[in-house]
Motif scaffolding. Structure first.
Motif, PDB file in Angstrom:
ATOM      1  N   GLY A  34       0.732  -0.914  -0.079  1.00  0.00           N
ATOM      2  CA  GLY A  34      -0.254   0.217  -0.105  1.00  0.00           C
ATOM      3  C   GLY A  34       0.417   1.216  -0.361  1.00  0.00           C
ATOM      4  O   GLY A  34       0.076   2.436  -0.222  1.00  0.00           O
ATOM      5  N   CYS A  70      -0.534   1.298  -5.606  1.00  0.00           N
ATOM      6  CA  CYS A  70      -1.950   0.339  -5.696  1.00  0.00           C
ATOM      7  C   CYS A  70      -1.630  -1.335  -5.801  1.00  0.00           C
ATOM      8  O   CYS A  70      -2.736  -2.402  -6.075  1.00  0.00           O
ATOM      9  N   GLU A 102      -1.653   4.007   1.222  1.00  0.00           N
ATOM     10  CA  GLU A 102      -2.685   3.751   0.597  1.00  0.00           C
ATOM     11  C   GLU A 102      -3.468   4.865   1.594  1.00  0.00           C
ATOM     12  O   GLU A 102      -3.580   4.163   2.823  1.00  0.00           O
ATOM     13  N   LEU A 105      -8.539   0.644   0.631  1.00  0.00           N
ATOM     14  CA  LEU A 105      -8.819  -0.276  -0.069  1.00  0.00           C
ATOM     15  C   LEU A 105     -10.125  -1.196  -0.620  1.00  0.00           C
ATOM     16  O   LEU A 105     -10.326  -1.629   1.083  1.00  0.00           O
ATOM     17  N   GLY A 110      -9.747   1.806  -4.538  1.00  0.00           N
ATOM     18  CA  GLY A 110      -8.617   2.448  -3.673  1.00  0.00           C
ATOM     19  C   GLY A 110      -8.266   3.774  -3.747  1.00  0.00           C
ATOM     20  O   GLY A 110      -8.698   4.829  -4.878  1.00  0.00           O
ATOM     21  N   TYR A 112      -5.514   6.454  -2.855  1.00  0.00           N
ATOM     22  CA  TYR A 112      -4.469   6.959  -2.591  1.00  0.00           C
ATOM     23  C   TYR A 112      -4.004   8.461  -2.972  1.00  0.00           C
ATOM     24  O   TYR A 112      -4.372   9.282  -3.427  1.00  0.00           O
TER      25      TYR A 112
END
Length: 141
Positions: A34, A70, A102, A105, A110, A112
């Protein structure tokens, strides 16, 4: 395999075919589940007509850090939507660092954040990327 080992193996598999990041002079300095950090030195060919680092280059650095973060779980993942805010110029000779983290998720989606800073810690840009997992893996597990 630990999450960090998976992230490193995923990054190596992606990097092998990432001609764009290599061409731009980016370097992966850290990767974990992440997260990812990429760095670059601003050279003359990265600068625009104002003599500062082209915003597209800054965006590309942030986008590449986002991509390695990711994809760190060995699940093929692409960008769905990105936004960037430029806060200060990168300058010729600067060492830029893009740190992707991250935030969320959930299922295939997701979120970020990527912070781009220079060697003095000045924030150059803030980037938010939304990802979407697709079919496939980066390597066989």
């Amino acid at each position: 395999m630990t999450p960090k080992e998976r992230a490193e193996k995923s990054a190596a598999a992606m990097w092998a075919d990432d001609n764009a990041s290599q061409w731009a002079g980016f370097e992966i300095t850290s990767v974990d589940e992440g997260t990812a950090t990429l760095e670059m030195s601003v050279e003359k060919h990265h600068c625009n007509g104002h003599g500062i680092c082209h915003g597209g280059v800054t965006f590309m650095l942030a986008d590449s850090a986002f991509a390695f973060a990711c994809n760190s779980r060995n699940q093929a993942t692409v960008a769905q939507h990105n936004i960037v805010s430029y806060l200060a110029p990168g300058r010729l000779g600067d060492r830029l660092r893009a740190e992707a983290t991250e935030l969320s998720l959930t299922g295939r989606s997701g979120i970020y954040d990527v912070k781009v800073t220079n060697q003095s810690g000045t924030v150059i840009a803030e980037f938010r990327g939304m990802s979407r997992a697709i079919k496939g893996q980066l390597f066989e597990e």
